[in-house]
Design an enzyme around this catalytic site. Structure first.
Site: not given
Length: 390
Positions: A353, A305, A365
Site C-alpha cells: 500500500h 493506491c 490515499h
C-alpha cells in the site's frame, strides 16, 4: 414326606419376552452409539472473537492489496508483450513480402533458363532448402551473372531473417501466454481474498458489528493522536527554521544591505523545485477525494493506491512505475521524521500500500475496496518506508 419331595421334577420356568426390557436395551444401544459418535466426532471450532475477526479482515485486505500489485504488474507486462508481438507480426509480414519479391526474382531467372533449355539446375534451385548451399555444391555460382548472384543472396538473406522473426514471434507469444495466465491468477486471488473478507463480515451480528466499529474508532483515534504529535513536531521544526533564517538575515544585513524577509527558503533545504511539483501533486490528489477505490484502476473515475500516486505525480510531469514495489525504488529514501508534502509513504512489510504525504502526519490515499479516496493519518497502518520521487 421330605424324601418324596426330593424326587419331584423341578418346574421349568421359561421367561417371556418383555417389551419393556427390549425397549431399554435398544435405548442403551442407541446411547452407546451416540456416545461413540460423539467421542469420535471433531469438536466444533470456537467462534472467533471480534478482535480476531478484525485482524483476519485486515490481513485479507492486505493480501488483496498485494495481489492487486501482482495484477497490476502482470497487466503491464501483458500490455508490453502484446505490443511486442504485434510489432513482430507486422515486421514478419513485411519480411514475408520481401521474401516473396526475392522468390519472384528467382522465378524470373528460372523462366529465362527454361527458355534457354537449362531448366534442371534452376528447378533444383527452386526446390532446394538452401539456394546458396545448392550453388556451392554444384558450382553453378561461377556460371551465374552478378544480377543472378545478387538475387540468390537477397533470397537467402530474407529467408533466414524471416525464419528468425518467426522463431522470435513464437517465443514472445509464449511469453505473452504466461503473462496472461499470471494476470488471470492474480485477478482470481484478489477476488478470492475480498470474498473471504465479505463473508467474515456478513456473519457478524448487529452487536458484533457495533463492537467491531468501536475497535475501528479506537484504532483511528490512536492514529490521529500520533498524527497530531507529528504535526506539532513539524510546526516546531518550521518555527526553528524560520527563527534561524531571521537570525542569519540580521547578521548579514549590515554587510549586504539587504533586509528582504523573502530571501530564505523557509525550510533550510533546497526544495523549491520539489515544492512546486508537490503542490501540483497535492492539488491533483485533493481533486480525487471521494472517488472510489477499485483494484487495478488508474483513474479518472476510480483508483487503487498505486494508481492514484502514479496519476498524481504524472500531473506534476513525473512518470512513476505502476506498482508499489517499483515506486518504492524511485527517487530518494527519506525518514518518517523528514517527510515533506508530496513524498510517498509505503506500508506493510510486503509494500502492498502507498499514500501521498500532505503534511501534519496525514496523507491522501485510496484505502481499500468499499472506501473512497480520503485523507487519513499515516499511522493508521504500519509504515514500511518513504521516498521523495523527484
Amino acid at each position: 414326606m421330605p424324601a418324596l419331595a426330593s424326587h419331584r421334577k423341578p418346574r421349568s420356568r421359561t421367561a417371556k419376552p418383555s417389551h419393556a426390557v427390549g425397549f431399554t436395551t435398544a435405548a442403551l444401544a442407541g446411547v452407546t452409539l451416540l456416545s461413540t459418535q460423539s467421542a469420535t466426532a471433531a469438536p466444533a471450532e470456537p467462534k472467533p472473537s471480534i478482535e480476531e475477526v478484525q485482524k483476519k479482515v485486515d490481513d485479507l485486505y492486505r493480501q488483496a492489496g498485494s495481489a492487486t500489485q501482482e495484477y497490476n504488474k502482470a497487466k503491464e507486462a501483458t500490455a508490453e508483450k502484446r505490443q511486442e508481438v504485434d510489432q513482430l507480426l507486422d515486421q514478419a509480414a513485411k519480411r514475408t513480402e520481401k521474401l516473396n519479391e526475392s522468390r519472384r526474382a528467382l522465378g524470373n531467372y528460372a523462366a529465362a533458363q527454361y527458355r534457354t533449355g537449362s531448366v534442371t539446375p534452376t528447378a533444383a534451385l527452386m526446390f532446394a532448402d538452401s539456394p546458396q548451399a545448392y550453388f556451392d555444391q554444384t558450382q553453378l555460382m561461377d556460371r551465374m551473372t552478378d544480377q543472378q548472384r545478387t538475387a540468390v543472396a537477397e533470397y537467402e538473406t530474407e529467408r533466414a531473417a524471416a525464419a528468425k522473426q518467426r522463431a522470435e514471434a513464437t517465443k514472445r507469444l509464449e511469453s505473452l501466454t504466461d503473462s496472461q495466465e499470471a494476470l488471470r491468477t492474480s485477478k482470481q486471488t484478489v477476488q478470492t481474498k475480498l470474498a473471504e473478507a465479505r463473508t467474515l463480515l456478513s456473519k457478524l451480528t448487529a452487536e458484533e458489528k457495533a463492537r467491531l466499529a468501536a475497535i475501528e474508532r479506537k484504532r483511528e483515534e490512536e492514529a490521529r493522536r500520533k498524527a497530531e504529535a507529528k504535526a506539532e513536531a513539524e510546526a516546531e521544526a518550521r518555527a526553528r527554521a524560520e527563527a534561524e533564517r531571521q537570525r542569519e538575515e540580521r547578521e548579514t544585513a549590515p554587510d549586504t544591505g539587504t533586509t528582504d524577509p523573502g530571501t530564505g527558503t523557509g525550510t533550510g533545504t533546497d526544495d523549491g523545485t520539489y515544492a512546486a511539483k508537490a503542490d501540483k501533486v497535492l492539488a491533483f490528489a485533493r481533486d480525487q477525494i471521494g472517488k472510489p477505490y477499485v483494484w487495478g484502476a488508474t483513474g479518472p473515475s476510480s483508483y487503487d493506491c498505486s494508481g492514484l500516486t502514479a496519476a498524481a505525480w504524472k500531473a506534476a510531469g513525473v512518470d512513476l512505475p505502476r506498482t508499489t514495489w517499483d515506486q518504492v525504488k524511485v527517487g530518494t529514501r527519506v525518514a518518517t521524521a523528514d517527510l515533506l508534502p508530496g513524498d510517498l509513504v509505503f506500508f506493510y512489510d510486503d509494500i502492498s500500500h502507498v499514500g501521498i504525504y500532505i503534511g501534519d502526519g496525514k496523507m491522501i490515499h485510496a484505502p481499500k475496496p468499499g472506501a473512497n479516496v480520503r485523507e487519513e493519518s499515516i499511522f493508521y497502518m504500519p509504515i514500511y518506508g518513504s521516498v521523495r520521487p523527484a
